[in-house]
Design a protein around this motif. Sequence first.
Motif, PDB file in Angstrom:
ATOM      1  N   THR A  64      33.722  36.873  35.590  1.00  0.00           N
ATOM      2  CA  THR A  64      32.397  36.285  35.778  1.00  0.00           C
ATOM      3  C   THR A  64      32.516  34.912  36.441  1.00  0.00           C
ATOM      4  O   THR A  64      33.569  34.261  36.390  1.00  0.00           O
ATOM      5  N   ALA A  65      31.421  34.528  37.048  1.00  0.00           N
ATOM      6  CA  ALA A  65      31.318  33.208  37.654  1.00  0.00           C
ATOM      7  C   ALA A  65      29.911  32.687  37.393  1.00  0.00           C
ATOM      8  O   ALA A  65      28.973  33.462  37.188  1.00  0.00           O
ATOM      9  N   THR A  66      29.785  31.370  37.395  1.00  0.00           N
ATOM     10  CA  THR A  66      28.477  30.736  37.253  1.00  0.00           C
ATOM     11  C   THR A  66      28.152  30.028  38.552  1.00  0.00           C
ATOM     12  O   THR A  66      28.926  29.197  39.039  1.00  0.00           O
ATOM     13  N   GLU A  67      27.029  30.385  39.121  1.00  0.00           N
ATOM     14  CA  GLU A  67      26.612  29.812  40.394  1.00  0.00           C
ATOM     15  C   GLU A  67      25.187  29.312  40.267  1.00  0.00           C
ATOM     16  O   GLU A  67      24.269  30.103  39.994  1.00  0.00           O
ATOM     17  N   ALA A  68      25.011  28.003  40.407  1.00  0.00           N
ATOM     18  CA  ALA A  68      23.683  27.387  40.358  1.00  0.00           C
ATOM     19  C   ALA A  68      22.958  27.758  39.076  1.00  0.00           C
ATOM     20  O   ALA A  68      21.766  28.027  39.070  1.00  0.00           O
ATOM     21  N   GLY A  69      23.704  27.805  37.972  1.00  0.00           N
ATOM     22  CA  GLY A  69      23.095  28.115  36.689  1.00  0.00           C
ATOM     23  C   GLY A  69      22.922  29.590  36.421  1.00  0.00           C
ATOM     24  O   GLY A  69      22.439  29.980  35.357  1.00  0.00           O
ATOM     25  N   HIS A  70      23.318  30.432  37.356  1.00  0.00           N
ATOM     26  CA  HIS A  70      23.180  31.881  37.183  1.00  0.00           C
ATOM     27  C   HIS A  70      24.558  32.491  36.927  1.00  0.00           C
ATOM     28  O   HIS A  70      25.555  32.052  37.501  1.00  0.00           O
ATOM     29  N   THR A  71      24.556  33.528  36.085  1.00  0.00           N
ATOM     30  CA  THR A  71      25.814  34.213  35.763  1.00  0.00           C
ATOM     31  C   THR A  71      25.955  35.440  36.653  1.00  0.00           C
ATOM     32  O   THR A  71      25.054  36.279  36.715  1.00  0.00           O
ATOM     33  N   ILE A  72      27.089  35.518  37.321  1.00  0.00           N
ATOM     34  CA  ILE A  72      27.387  36.676  38.187  1.00  0.00           C
ATOM     35  C   ILE A  72      28.622  37.360  37.638  1.00  0.00           C
ATOM     36  O   ILE A  72      29.633  36.710  37.359  1.00  0.00           O
ATOM     37  N   ALA A  73      28.516  38.668  37.445  1.00  0.00           N
ATOM     38  CA  ALA A  73      29.642  39.467  36.974  1.00  0.00           C
ATOM     39  C   ALA A  73      30.177  40.305  38.125  1.00  0.00           C
ATOM     40  O   ALA A  73      29.404  40.953  38.836  1.00  0.00           O
ATOM     41  N   PHE A  74      31.505  40.259  38.290  1.00  0.00           N
ATOM     42  CA  PHE A  74      32.177  41.102  39.283  1.00  0.00           C
ATOM     43  C   PHE A  74      32.864  42.232  38.521  1.00  0.00           C
ATOM     44  O   PHE A  74      33.687  41.978  37.631  1.00  0.00           O
ATOM     45  N   LEU A  75      32.508  43.470  38.870  1.00  0.00           N
ATOM     46  CA  LEU A  75      33.001  44.631  38.131  1.00  0.00           C
ATOM     47  C   LEU A  75      33.825  45.516  39.047  1.00  0.00           C
ATOM     48  O   LEU A  75      33.367  45.906  40.131  1.00  0.00           O
ATOM     49  N   GLY A  76      35.041  45.859  38.618  1.00  0.00           N
ATOM     50  CA  GLY A  76      35.874  46.812  39.355  1.00  0.00           C
ATOM     51  C   GLY A  76      35.709  48.196  38.768  1.00  0.00           C
ATOM     52  O   GLY A  76      35.466  48.350  37.573  1.00  0.00           O
ATOM     53  N   ASP A  77      35.836  49.224  39.597  1.00  0.00           N
ATOM     54  CA  ASP A  77      35.698  50.578  39.073  1.00  0.00           C
ATOM     55  C   ASP A  77      36.901  51.435  39.446  1.00  0.00           C
ATOM     56  O   ASP A  77      37.844  50.963  40.096  1.00  0.00           O
ATOM     57  N   GLY A  78      36.851  52.684  39.006  1.00  0.00           N
ATOM     58  CA  GLY A  78      37.975  53.586  39.189  1.00  0.00           C
ATOM     59  C   GLY A  78      38.103  54.148  40.581  1.00  0.00           C
ATOM     60  O   GLY A  78      39.035  54.903  40.855  1.00  0.00           O
ATOM     61  N   GLU A  79      37.173  53.814  41.482  1.00  0.00           N
ATOM     62  CA  GLU A  79      37.241  54.329  42.846  1.00  0.00           C
ATOM     63  C   GLU A  79      37.477  53.218  43.864  1.00  0.00           C
ATOM     64  O   GLU A  79      37.240  53.386  45.056  1.00  0.00           O
ATOM     65  N   GLY A  80      37.919  52.054  43.390  1.00  0.00           N
ATOM     66  CA  GLY A  80      38.289  50.981  44.309  1.00  0.00           C
ATOM     67  C   GLY A  80      37.136  50.150  44.810  1.00  0.00           C
ATOM     68  O   GLY A  80      37.269  49.468  45.822  1.00  0.00           O
ATOM     69  N   ARG A  81      36.000  50.178  44.110  1.00  0.00           N
ATOM     70  CA  ARG A  81      34.857  49.384  44.544  1.00  0.00           C
ATOM     71  C   ARG A  81      34.670  48.188  43.616  1.00  0.00           C
ATOM     72  O   ARG A  81      34.903  48.274  42.408  1.00  0.00           O
TER      73      ARG A  81
END
Length: 1839
Positions: A418-435
């Motif tokens: 996760t990252a916090t940008e301008a007070g907003h939480t952004i989640a980066f999710l990896g999956d089983g198909e490389g995305r």
Amino acid sequence: MLASSIPPSLLLLFLLPPPPSHPADVIVTSDPVVWWVEEHGAPLAHLVLEAGHLYVGGVDHLYQLTSDLEVMSHVRTGPHLDSPDCLPPIVPQECPSATPTHNHNKLLLVEAGQGAGPGSLIVCGSLFQGICDKRRLSNISELLYQTSNPVDTQYVAANDPRVSTVAVVITTENKQEGGGASGVLHLMLVGRGYTSKGPGDIPPITTRRLSPVPPLRRAFSQEEELGKLVVGSYSEYNNHFVKAVAHNNHVYFLFSRRDMWHKKEYRTYASRLCSSDRSFYSYVEVPLMCSGYNLAQGAGLGSHAGEPALFIVMAAGQASTPVATNRSALCVYGMAELDAMLRRAQEVCYTEGGRGSGGQEEAYIEYAVSSKCLKLPKNSLSEYPCGGEHTPNPIASTVPLQATPTFTSTTQLTAVTTATEAGHTIAFLGDGEGRLHKVLVRSDWSGDLYGSVSVDSGSVIRADLLLDENQQHVYVLTNRRLSKVPVSTCERQTDCQSCLSVRDPYCGWCVLEGRCSRKHQCRRHMQPNHWLWSFEPTNQCVIVQSLRPANQSKDEQTQVTLSVDQLPALTEAESLSCVFGLLPPQPAVITATTITCQSPAPELLPPMPTGSDHMILPVSLMFGHVTIATGNMTFYDCGAVSRLNQSSQCLACLISVWRCNWCPLDQLCTHNHSCANQHIILYQRESSGPTSCPLVFALQSSALVPLGLTTTVALRGRNLDVYTQDEAPYVCVVQIEGVQINLPAAVEKQPDNTHTFTCSPHQFQYAVSQLQYSSDVYLRRGERRIDVSPGLRLQLYDCSAGQSDCSQCRAVPEEYGCVWCSGSPIPSCVYNQSCTSVPADTCPPPQITQVRPVSGPLEGGILVTITGSNLGMRYQDVVGGVTVAGVQCPPQPERYQISTRVVCELQSSGKQREGPVLVTVGTTPPGKSQQIFTYQDPQLLDLVPDKGPVSGGTRLTIRGRQLLTGQRSDLSAFLGPQPCYIGGRVIMVTGKNLGVVQQPIISVWVEPLEVQRVKRRRRLALLTAKQLVFNSTMRTVSEPCSVLSSSQMTCPTPKVTPEVKVKGVWFQLDNVRVHFETIKGKSFTYYPNPELFPLNREAPDVPYRFKPGGVIAVEGLDLTRAISRQEVTARLGDQECDVKTLDNTHLYCEPPEIQPMSVEDSNELPSLQVFMGNLRVDLGLVQYDSDSVSVVPLAAQIGLGAGAAVIILSVLVIILMYRRKSKQALRDYKKVLLQLETLEINVGDQCRKEFTDLMTEMMDLSSDVGGPGLPLLDYRTYAERVFFPGQQVAPLSRQLDLPESRRQTVEQGLQQLNNLLNNRLFLTRFIHTLEAQQGFSQRDRGYVASLLTIALHDKLEYFTEVMKSLLQDLVQQYVAKNPKLMLRRTETVVEKMLTNWMSICLYSFLKEVAGEPLFMLYRAIKYQVDKGPVDSVTGKAKRTLNDSHLLREDIEYCSMTLMVLVKNGVEVQPCPVKVLDTDTITQVKDKILDQVYRGAPFTQRPAADSLDLEWRSGQAGHLTLSDDDVTAVVQGRWKRVNTLQHYKVPDGATVALIPRSQSSGGVNQVFQTGEKTPMLEGEEEEGLRLWHLVKSSEDPEIPKHRKSSMRERERAKAIPEIYLTRLLSMKGTLQKFVDDVFVAILSTKRPPPIAVRFFFDFLDDMAEKHGIDDPETVHIWKTNSLPLRFWVNILKNPQFVLDVQVTDSIDAILSVIAQTFIDSCTTSEHKVGRDSPVNKLLYAREIPRYKQLVERYYSDIHSAASGCYQEMNSTLTELSGSFASEMNSVVALHELYKYINKYYDQIIMSLEEDASGQKMQLAYRLQQVAALVENKTQEILVL
């Protein structure tokens, strides 16, 4: 490519986009900004970022890279010689199982340096029991610490690549040792799963020392004072760890495991420890719930709304297994809520005894340790937040922490950061198909997916997702790649609209800077309207709302006002400017939301576009060089408006959209409000503006002007007084074909102020040959052109143009005045005033010039086109007036052309006829065609070719009579396309229209077996061998087919060598490809050629002697596997040998009575040839025997003496007579199979009747089966009967018989013994030592194996691994001797363990699949047996499959029905029961109990010997019936058991079962036929022998010499047809039920049980490992391990599974069926010979079919994709938890200890001799057990 085979220097760096993937729910991009590096060591496992450097750990490889993915250092970490069963260091002599093993990276962590010193990289692998190293962070190739000669406390990571390990490094105060200068202690807390190999006593969570390392201590060691999580059972608490994080003086572990306390379901848990807690007093865990997503896959600690939170990607488990499905979600848990839940569990367990306020359980003690929740003082938690010695631990909460999925996915999510940008939480999710998915987590915990990037298509993203130090990029680790993905691509959006439409939380439009940027990059982002966030849907770009004026004349300059919303605020020193098009900027004045600018000077404007009266210029609002907003302004040119409309300039000017005015005298359109020279002006804004224009508004005369006639044109004008000053005359101008005709005009003013202009007369002409021509007309006065009203034109016309006949002329509209003038030299159409004669009133008759076609079919339906003249002036003129050959032909209105064409639809004539075409118009005579129309009947005579493929493309020639009927366009040829249905087997193909195929071919797609073997191997090294491109090895072999007819063709199957595997078969029919699977619904299978043996196997060159009248028997192998009897032919010489019977091993053919002629010139004797498809086998020469007995040559007889001649002749005669007799007997017996076949046909009707009766009975039973009516035994009873067959009291039912004073001590010792058994080394040494003892019998081996099964039942995964290890040793033994004998009997402990293991794993299969057909077979047998008499003394029955239990005597009996009184509540109801009059009283009671207690299991019924049968007749007639009483019949020494016939009980009699009185009894119990206890031996009772239906054959009165006579033995071997008929009848009746059981066991339609697949894979691996290529050996192993070891036992003993009674007569039948099953599983050929048992004869035809079932079952399992290891482990774990509570493990351990005690010294010695055993102190631990169980303390003291 093998990871170990790659040079260290080979590393590829790609700065290229990854391959694109398919779009998902959102737009998935292959981002060109993604950088990636491909590394060896797949699968890569871990990634660490420290001080700008990246560290990657994989298989056998370790990398150090820069932040830009440049490789700095690369280290090889494997493979090395290792085995998980051995302890390091590995010495090959001490560890024979050691092999080169890959090193999987398990841990990769950074340890901070001491003080300002450099840190180190901690690397732990799967080799050497998971030891760890330290490497220098600046250069990983430099080792700082290496675990050399490790001890068992230094084993850190799991030694199994599939078992997870996580860790976290913490820093605490070094209270004990001062910790050096810094006073700190670096520790590593490790969580690892349970491994079945290697040391089994490593706790799930341990603390390891990192630094400082004082003297006598070791790095990474697990020291007592550092703490560990104590667990009662390691295998039960097999935690799958996902993440370990440190937060706020606590360490948190995230893991999943089975909930051992409650529902036994798999759940995810979060546990917590105080960082300073060295004793784990503070350990507490809580389950995490998330709407059915129960298995954590990855996690990360982040921040949400300013508060710390745990972000977890969770998957939904597959049923009750730890196998994750693709359904997954992101779940977020606030750390404050998690801590509160953990503190609540602690508080409740500390102070409330684990109970909540409502009394419900909220906390408990987990991990099976001897602690419990207490009721300590209320302030205990605040006083001891990290627990203490007096507080309970480890604590688990029963109340889960709930979360709602933030984001869900149908693809398995595997990683999160996760990252916090301008007070907003952004989640980066990896999956089983490389995305990589990007999700905005909102304040209400909901999530919005706003983008996905394809990073490495098809590859799983690993759990270590990392953001770089600037939060600009995400580092993504996949199987082979490390990728660097930007968190956003804001800078790629070049305008505001695209920036806002990208909907990226990172992006926004920086207004005054004119760029798409992150918020902090925009200098004035804090001020309103300066930075517009792209994810806010209400945000809009700064736009010009309005622009005043929106348009203006190009000839004027004015102030322009722009209205702009959301204008960002400026400082006083800053200003905006306006830019019009490309002109220089103009200063702008800002007033609130409006901006004022000066429009450009007219001379600066660009020229007006050609053909346009306006242009649009963009107006840009600029801040410096940055465009803030843009609007559009229109500049128009009034002069261009009038120039573009020459005919009506004034009107165009005044009705223009622009603000234009008209100066009539100046002929000028202007934006000004005045004209030059004070001339009058017409204003647009006035309402009368357009109507005041001076113009010609109408024609005074007619607009129609005929050609060639002098005509005067008159025009009307208005508003022309404005031109009074002009002196020039008016002129009429008519423009014809570009030529202007000027005609002087006379003006006359009218009273309404209009003017009439009369143009001078003129004769108009035009050259175009058409009826009408439109011409412009206008007025001119001098040079001034007077406007004309739009649309005002003259219509010139020429009557003669196109009107060639009278009808066409008269069809011209009347206003034209055209008439048909016949007085002229040539009749023509002219203007009426031009005709010099009287115009014609009527037209001439129709004239027909052509008819097409001139023929048509009798049925009509085609169109006939009639052309000519005077064919009517309109369609109505010809309606009903057209006939063709005398038949009405209705005209078509849409195809009618005036006067010249009529098209009509031909009607049916009914017969062939011909005649002219007639057209009648009005009253004129009809027009008649010169052509004759013929009705024809076309005939098709021939079609060449007459065949063609369905796919088309064939050119056809059709021959016939009168085919050209109608026009060519009317003809169509139709071939009704028929689908091609192809049937049959290998050779004959049947279907439709096969004859049309020009080149039919059968093709086979094959692949070399070597590739198949590579595909099949499950070794990791071969699974990663990517350089194998399997498809390239495919090739095709084909054979042409022969078309026999349109419905049949023969296709010889292409020859395929044994070195290839067939992958597909299809028929190529020209352009059509028909796959075999689409025809039959299953794939085509190639088998090896059948093998036929020569007739004379001992001497193939010697002719086979044949006696005419018999049959020739040919032996072979696999004769019916892939061919039927109808496809096999045999020829003897030039004649056919009629094939009578074909089974898998024999072919019987009947040759001609007279010896055929040979077809070979080289030999006089004929040879027998068998044809099986393309296969032709020559089996040798055949010589017919002559009838002559003597074979002694005459010359020899003369040469011999008289005495010698007599002797020799006598001997030869005897020999020949014997050979003749034996050959005759053999020939007779070879016809047995033919007789059997005939017999089965003869008993077919009887079988069908019996089967119908049986199915009626079974239908009544079916309602009881499948539900609670299926009497399955519970698991405990099932296990008792299978583990301990024949034992009265099994250990499962016993209790530990110990005095109370010793019980606790002994149980403690037994628990320690249990822990010892969990050590694989101890267990294997224990078993091998016992088996080496001479006194350890075969019965002891089975008993110990079953005891071990019970003791380890809760750890089946471990039990399985031990069993596999022991089996590997067993394979090693048998490979050296005879491998085919392995597992044939149960001679070792491991073989009985295998039997028990199969029984455990297949219980659910029995319960769900095989139990029902087995019960139905049992019921069918019982029903059939009970329908016929059964001798209660000998157990023989009339209805049986077993000839030794066949009641051969012809017993007279009849069926009867008894009315049994059954009490139903308070009511007594009669129940009809069918019995036989020959039944004994006990048999009658059994049948009554079967009927009355039909749905009840056998053990829940009352016993027959506890009841009496009472016959009731009338009011007082009650008679108790008994097997033996005073009325029993005694003859000599024989006493007969009483039957219903004896008591003369009539049909329909009323009986009742009553409890047996105490005084009764006696002999009844003797005759009770319990399980398998017939009265084979007569009970001696006063010297009498008992008999029921027949007297025992062992009659002492029969002389002994008769018993052993040859005649009796021969008679015993005979198979009288009547007896065989009985057996065949019984077999036919039961056949369906036998088939159902065999199919249920061997069917591959449903997936075979996982245990079977797993074990067969294991056997395949063993064969491969030991180089056993003989498929027969592996087949025998599989047969011995499953069918013979388990299924035969169940078939013979259904009471092991079902709660039923198996009598001796039923057991005899089950034995035959079980033997048939055994025969079906063997690979040896099924020979039916002279001495074959009858049961083999019975099933001689079925066994080959069953063999195919077995072979297909084995083959399908072998060819199926393996990889069932994880599924097997999940199943074993589930089985362990499901049935462990039913196992009495304490008693089993106590029984095992008896064997330890018996062989104590030998076991101790064996353990002490083993080096690894010494390291583990196994002998010492066993002595501790002995000390507790038997007070053996002396040995320990001595040691």
